[in-house]
Design a protein around this motif. Sequence first.
Motif, short mmCIF file in Angstrom:
data_model
loop_
_atom_site.label_atom_id
_atom_site.label_comp_id
_atom_site.label_asym_id
_atom_site.label_seq_id
_atom_site.Cartn_x
_atom_site.Cartn_y
_atom_site.Cartn_z
N GLU A 124 25.55 -7.86 -11.87
CA GLU A 124 24.81 -7.11 -10.57
C GLU A 124 24.94 -8.22 -9.80
OE1 GLU A 124 20.36 -5.43 -9.81
OE2 GLU A 124 20.80 -7.75 -10.79
N LEU A 125 24.43 -8.85 -9.65
CA LEU A 125 24.74 -10.05 -8.65
C LEU A 125 25.29 -9.85 -7.44
CD1 LEU A 125 22.87 -11.49 -6.60
CD2 LEU A 125 24.10 -13.59 -7.78
N ALA A 126 27.13 -10.72 -8.26
CA ALA A 126 27.99 -10.34 -7.79
C ALA A 126 29.17 -8.84 -7.55
CB ALA A 126 28.98 -11.04 -9.39
N GLY A 127 28.27 -7.72 -7.41
CA GLY A 127 28.39 -6.38 -6.72
C GLY A 127 27.89 -6.26 -6.00
N ARG A 128 27.37 -7.49 -5.45
CA ARG A 128 26.35 -7.55 -3.90
C ARG A 128 26.80 -8.39 -3.14
NH1 ARG A 128 20.13 -9.09 -5.05
NH2 ARG A 128 20.81 -8.80 -7.36
N GLU A 129 27.18 -9.26 -4.04
CA GLU A 129 28.36 -10.68 -3.06
C GLU A 129 29.41 -10.27 -2.44
OE1 GLU A 129 30.33 -13.65 -3.76
OE2 GLU A 129 29.67 -13.64 -1.14
N PRO A 130 29.79 -10.07 -1.27
CA PRO A 130 31.12 -9.81 -0.58
C PRO A 130 31.98 -10.26 -1.59
CG PRO A 130 29.47 -9.84 1.44
CD PRO A 130 28.55 -10.80 -0.54
N THR A 131 31.97 -11.68 -1.53
CA THR A 131 33.18 -12.88 -1.93
C THR A 131 34.00 -12.19 -3.90
OG1 THR A 131 33.58 -14.21 -0.25
CG2 THR A 131 34.82 -14.97 -2.45
N ALA A 132 32.11 -12.77 -4.25
CA ALA A 132 32.78 -11.76 -5.76
C ALA A 132 32.35 -10.51 -6.30
CB ALA A 132 31.39 -12.04 -6.62
N ARG A 133 32.36 -9.44 -5.47
CA ARG A 133 33.06 -7.56 -5.38
C ARG A 133 33.99 -7.66 -5.09
NH1 ARG A 133 29.69 -5.94 -1.74
NH2 ARG A 133 30.71 -5.95 -0.04
N LEU A 134 34.84 -8.85 -4.03
CA LEU A 134 36.31 -8.50 -3.87
C LEU A 134 36.98 -8.84 -4.89
CD1 LEU A 134 36.62 -9.40 -0.31
CD2 LEU A 134 37.13 -7.18 -1.73
N VAL A 135 36.99 -10.24 -5.73
CA VAL A 135 37.63 -10.23 -6.71
C VAL A 135 37.44 -9.36 -8.10
CG1 VAL A 135 37.32 -12.19 -8.16
CG2 VAL A 135 37.39 -12.89 -6.03
N ALA A 136 35.95 -9.48 -8.13
CA ALA A 136 36.17 -8.48 -9.26
C ALA A 136 36.44 -7.01 -9.05
CB ALA A 136 34.56 -8.22 -9.61
N GLN A 137 37.21 -6.76 -8.14
CA GLN A 137 38.03 -5.19 -7.41
C GLN A 137 39.18 -5.59 -8.10
OE1 GLN A 137 36.79 -4.33 -3.61
NE2 GLN A 137 34.62 -3.42 -4.00
N LEU A 138 40.05 -7.07 -6.93
CA LEU A 138 41.01 -6.98 -7.48
C LEU A 138 41.24 -7.16 -9.39
CD1 LEU A 138 41.74 -10.25 -5.48
CD2 LEU A 138 42.43 -7.53 -5.29
N TYR A 139 40.49 -7.94 -10.45
CA TYR A 139 40.37 -8.11 -11.27
C TYR A 139 40.69 -6.61 -12.23
CZ TYR A 139 39.31 -10.02 -15.74
OH TYR A 139 39.09 -9.86 -17.48
N GLU A 140 39.55 -5.70 -11.70
CA GLU A 140 39.66 -4.14 -12.35
C GLU A 140 40.71 -3.52 -11.70
OE1 GLU A 140 36.53 -0.79 -13.66
OE2 GLU A 140 36.21 -2.54 -11.94
N GLN A 141 41.19 -4.24 -11.02
CA GLN A 141 42.75 -3.44 -10.65
C GLN A 141 43.90 -3.69 -11.41
OE1 GLN A 141 43.50 -4.08 -6.27
NE2 GLN A 141 40.83 -2.64 -5.69
N ARG A 142 43.82 -5.59 -11.89
CA ARG A 142 45.06 -5.42 -12.66
C ARG A 142 44.73 -5.39 -14.07
NH1 ARG A 142 47.61 -11.42 -12.80
NH2 ARG A 142 48.92 -11.11 -14.57
N PHE A 143 44.07 -5.53 -14.58
CA PHE A 143 43.14 -5.32 -16.12
C PHE A 143 42.45 -4.70 -16.46
CE2 PHE A 143 43.53 -9.82 -14.49
CZ PHE A 143 44.75 -10.62 -14.85
N GLY A 144 42.73 -3.51 -15.49
CA GLY A 144 42.02 -1.90 -16.11
C GLY A 144 40.60 -1.97 -16.46
N ARG A 145 40.05 -2.83 -16.26
CA ARG A 145 38.33 -3.19 -17.03
C ARG A 145 37.62 -4.06 -16.19
NH1 ARG A 145 39.51 -6.25 -22.45
NH2 ARG A 145 37.06 -6.54 -23.10
N PRO A 146 36.24 -3.78 -16.50
CA PRO A 146 35.33 -4.85 -15.25
C PRO A 146 35.27 -6.10 -15.31
CG PRO A 146 33.82 -2.88 -16.47
CD PRO A 146 35.75 -2.99 -17.16
N MET A 147 35.10 -7.46 -14.82
CA MET A 147 35.29 -8.47 -14.46
C MET A 147 34.43 -8.93 -15.44
SD MET A 147 35.28 -11.55 -11.48
CE MET A 147 36.40 -13.46 -11.64
N SER A 148 33.88 -10.11 -16.52
CA SER A 148 33.09 -10.52 -17.58
C SER A 148 32.41 -11.79 -17.28
CB SER A 148 33.88 -10.73 -19.31
OG SER A 148 34.66 -11.05 -19.14
N ALA A 149 31.67 -12.35 -18.02
CA ALA A 149 31.31 -14.12 -17.36
C ALA A 149 32.56 -14.42 -17.04
CB ALA A 149 29.76 -13.44 -17.98
N VAL A 150 32.96 -14.38 -19.05
CA VAL A 150 33.61 -15.05 -19.07
C VAL A 150 35.51 -15.03 -17.87
CG1 VAL A 150 35.43 -15.62 -20.91
CG2 VAL A 150 33.39 -14.59 -21.65
#
Length: 413
Positions: free
Chosen positions: A295-321
């Motif tokens: 949830e915090l990652a979704g509000r923090e610009p850098t973490a949000r961009l990285v999570a978007q890159l992750y989902e684009q490449r792997f087709g699933r939300p970025m997890s804590a692991v």
Amino acid sequence: MNPLRLACGLASVTLLIAGCTTTTDTPQPAAVGVLAPLTGPDAGWGVDAVNGARLAVDVVNDDHPELPLPLAAGTGLPGRGGARLSLAARDTAGGPEAASAALTSLTEQEHVAGLVLADSTEVAESAASQAQRLRVPLLDARSTDDYLTELGIDWYFRTGPSDSRLAEAAFALLARRGQGTGTITLVTESGRTGSAAAMSDLRELARRAGVPIGETLTVTASAADRDALHDRLDAQAGHTVVAWAQTAAGARAVADAVGQTGERPTLFGLGQGFRLLERPDGGAALLRAVPWSAELAGREPTARLVAQLYEQRFGRPMSAVAADAFTATIALAAAIDAAGSSDAAAIRTALRRTSLSAVQMIMPWDGVRFGDDGQNQFAAAVVEQWQDRGYRLVYPVELASSAARWSSPEPQP
């Protein structure tokens, strides 16, 4: 020979020589290894860990000027002449023997510059000892047990917070609640490496925070232990349960026992088991201390961009692991770049000199700086609670999206 033809021939030779002397060799890739459970019951999050490391390699190799992360702008490793980073993943199968064999193979056959590990405490201890023997840097992205950094293994580094740091966040929140906390019951998952040490640490941290302790109990993932814990808790009133579990099954057993008691006491979960618990189906009012919050990652610009890159490449939300492994791989890549060579000792020295700031992270930490024991001194914890069918950040208060609730949660569907 015709003088003109001779002159042309000499000119051709000169051009060929010049061409040979000005050609620049392409630098060899710098290989990093990743160890994670890719088969067995933990294969799901093991794949996430490898994917997180793969995304970190992509960030280093490709140009990402929009990210303020180390090595994101530009391509490759500038300290290695622009060399690209390569990744070699191996399956630990969740066991120490397989992990040690995989680590040896990566070191002696793949000649990796360093390794990232995402696995249990038992696997981390075995892998750390093997890394010490082979003299290769090992970054632990997942385990949290305090004793691992007390083993005196100087090739072992841990990027995330220890159990003590996670527990400090839990007790700080309990202390803010004040007298409403009442007496706490401490519960640890028995039969796990580090369980006795975890209980001792929890007792000391509770004492420092001024939180009174009632009973101390142990539990396994068995139905009999879960029912026995439920009976003990059901006989008490006005208390909070602080539990430590290494496995998701152990965490679920505690959560089910707490959730089925008459008063449904607040449950504070610590340890890897509670970080793997996707939801408390038993109805417990679960809080957990974690190194990363989606949830915090979704509000923090850098973490949000990285999570978007992750989902684009792997087709699933970025997890804590995945976030854990991404962070450890970026830190290792920065050290390889700073070392400027593939020499393992130079890379270890660079790791000890690593200093990444909070703005260079996707984690809610102050950065990365390793102490003499290999522990990242800047790693931190946040507290989230299961509310409205999702985890909401409740502590620190300046980052919180919701206030902690100390009453029973909504009924589970």
